[in-house]
Design an enzyme around this catalytic site. Sequence first.
Site, mmCIF file in Angstrom:
data_model
loop_
_atom_site.group_PDB
_atom_site.id
_atom_site.type_symbol
_atom_site.label_atom_id
_atom_site.label_comp_id
_atom_site.label_asym_id
_atom_site.label_seq_id
_atom_site.Cartn_x
_atom_site.Cartn_y
_atom_site.Cartn_z
ATOM 1 N N ALA A 62 -2.311 3.136 11.650
ATOM 2 C CA ALA A 62 -2.709 2.083 12.588
ATOM 3 C C ALA A 62 -3.748 2.604 13.574
ATOM 4 O O ALA A 62 -3.795 3.796 13.866
ATOM 5 C CB ALA A 62 -1.481 1.587 13.337
ATOM 6 N N GLY A 103 0.698 4.054 8.942
ATOM 7 C CA GLY A 103 0.324 2.797 8.291
ATOM 8 C C GLY A 103 -0.477 3.019 7.019
ATOM 9 O O GLY A 103 -0.408 2.216 6.081
ATOM 10 N N GLU A 106 1.975 3.589 4.446
ATOM 11 C CA GLU A 106 2.658 2.321 4.144
ATOM 12 C C GLU A 106 1.802 1.443 3.232
ATOM 13 O O GLU A 106 2.308 0.789 2.324
ATOM 14 C CB GLU A 106 3.015 1.596 5.441
ATOM 15 C CG GLU A 106 4.129 2.348 6.169
ATOM 16 C CD GLU A 106 4.500 1.747 7.502
ATOM 17 O OE1 GLU A 106 3.590 1.597 8.340
ATOM 18 O OE2 GLU A 106 5.687 1.438 7.704
ATOM 19 N N GLU A 126 5.112 8.542 13.220
ATOM 20 C CA GLU A 126 5.408 7.557 14.270
ATOM 21 C C GLU A 126 6.376 8.047 15.338
ATOM 22 O O GLU A 126 6.220 7.730 16.521
ATOM 23 C CB GLU A 126 5.967 6.268 13.645
ATOM 24 C CG GLU A 126 4.925 5.387 12.987
ATOM 25 C CD GLU A 126 4.555 5.806 11.579
ATOM 26 O OE1 GLU A 126 4.975 6.897 11.139
ATOM 27 O OE2 GLU A 126 3.841 5.050 10.913
#
Length: 730
Positions: A62, A103, A106, A126
Amino acid sequence: MTVLQYQVESGMARLTMNNPPLNALSHALRQALLAALDRALADARVRIIVVAGNERAFSSGADIKEFADGTFYADPFLPALVDAFEAASKPVIAAISGACMGGGLELALGCHYRVARADAKIAFPEVKLGLIPGAQGTQRLPRLVGLEAALNLIVSGATVTAATLAGTPLFDAVTNDSLAEAAGEFARKLGKEGYPVRRVRDLPVKHPQAEAFLQFAKTGVSAVSRGLAAPGRAFDAVAASVSQSFADGIATERKIFGELMASPESQALRHAFFAERAASKIPGITDQTPQRKIERVAVVGAGTMGGGIAMSFANAGLPVTLLDAKQEALDRGIAGVRKFYEGAVAKGKLKADEARRRGELITPSLDYSAAAKADLIIEAVFEDIAVKKAVFRELDRVAKRGAILATNTSTLDVDAIAGFTKRPGDVIGLHFFSPANVMRLLEVVRARKTRPDVLATAMSLARRIGKTAVVSGVCDGFIGNRMLDPYAQQALLMLEEGASPQQVDKAIEGFGFAMGPFRMSDLAGNDISWHIRKRHYAEHPKMRHMRIADRVCELGRFGQKSGLGWYRYEPGKRDAIPDPVVDAIIDEERKALRMKVRRLPDAEIVERLLYALINEGAKILEEGIALRASDIDVVYLTGYGFPLQRGGPMFHASQVGLGQVLRRMKQFAANEHADPASWKPARLLSRLAAAGRSFDDSTPARPAKSKRARPAPKRRGSRRGKLPGGKRRG
Ligand code: NAD
């Protein structure tokens, strides 16, 4: 520049992310990925889709800058994007090289297949930001690598190479060669099989005894969490992958993610992350600022600091000459280096040949001319201005032209030290922390005449040796130690008022500090602060004497090294045991002061210690000694054991509210035993509090006076005032 390239060749759509430096999944990139996916699905020529990044990164995850303004949640929100990739009717392969994290990982897990370079870096970092993976990573990873491996990765935030996970269903192919070729080959294989899709959500989580394992693992997680919430919550989310359906597991993950995102802990950790990045930015210094080549280093003084400093450079592969005036000191220094490396080998932290290689990079010498070839010379001799003067005169004589001359002084005037040479522009302060090869913080002290290229070189050198550098102007104690003075003063005053060393330590450790002021001082050596206190008493005859601390030192109670200090220590052990002898000293001094002893609430202890730090921090900021409030936070987080989950003293002040900090300071100043001068609010603090603002991290503080090529102004006031001085770390 487009953030994504789209190409179709031989039935394969290639989506190449191009959002430098690390393909963060910004809103623009998420939009582009979704549009490209839809385009590929609609294109009849396309039979298979490959998503790729570049050598540096598939995607680092992210774009956390988007957390602040909410763009992070803008459509398509990352979980929806991942869902869209997984739902695709044509097979999607993630071609992974470089960083594949958070992310980014992911997104790769949402793809149907993954082909990776063996050296790709895989992580869910994270937890380090007080979060958990929030785009279904906690539910998909266990389905591919198994419960145990997924839990380890997600709870620790650790980075592993793809090679480590080769052989698990996470990767369909791992290559040491061309990633594009490996992905192409795998695509052809799928073609032969009729382009099947395989969705991770449909796979089971495998573990022979999942429940028993989770019960056992939970204890381990709480042991390593160090008071942080995120690792435990990450555990809960991963555990849901076993006990719940995929859909319910995702809901659990989403709920936990939302709670953590709003938590003060995650806000503080995110602040710390940005603060560290900001610390490397110095107004007027850019990528274009020339830098000096540093290939050889010399360290003068083979004592406590010198040996550690030498190891910091040897660890980064730089040859170091270690100089001392005395053979015994040199022998001791080299023996210390050897002992450290041997210990690291014995603990399995370092390979024996690597330890030998590092040790061999350090060459002892008694002759200053051995420093003649060094590009950087760091002085770490006694903290005595006369000794420093002699050393810098000598260095000026022997050092080659263009060499950087640095001092590791903790308290002395770097401008004066620079003035001992005929090349003050080449002089800088490099304030390492003890043990220098372990502690991450490096205060880079910019003196009045330090040249920009010297400063720029010091900053990038710090990165090279794995340190977090923060720039400080010249003042007594620089940023970190200067703030410790009023902090230590409060600790000592509270002993006079009724607290015990252990109560003070426990209270602030309860707030999250690694160590309270008394345990800390016992570790650093009480004699160091005593030495400084005596200098201050002589310089400022009217200042209040800290009799309890002085008497502790008069008895030779210098701390752990003498087995006795504010506490007593069993031989070979580090446990701080309360000592009635210290209680008796405190009692006698209270009587001498005719104190009305009271029980201090822990909350008051914590507030007084913190607000003393914060007020001095505000002065440091307003004087331009620190460039920005967040730099002060970095100093305290990386060098002084300030709890990470509190974000540093200045961030904490903003959380409390500057108005509230000020109100409490006024109340403390009204206490009959207080030293009102020490609670005099920094002008900046009063001004910001009155305006309802907090310390502004985005704008570098304005230097106190005119142009910034000049030094930060000298510290004024408190030394001539009543500040009693106190403990400091060298
Ligand atoms: P130390 O007493 O352990 O070591 C100093 C060394 O310098 C000794 O080995 C001594 O023989 C040598 N020396 C003295 N004069 C010399 C000369 N003229 N030429 C060559 N060598 C000489 O001291 P230390 O604790 O390592 O501190 C060194 C410096 O680092 C001081 O300025 C101190 O303030 C600073 N510092 C100390 C700490 C700490 O925790 N100890 C932390 C940060 C900074």
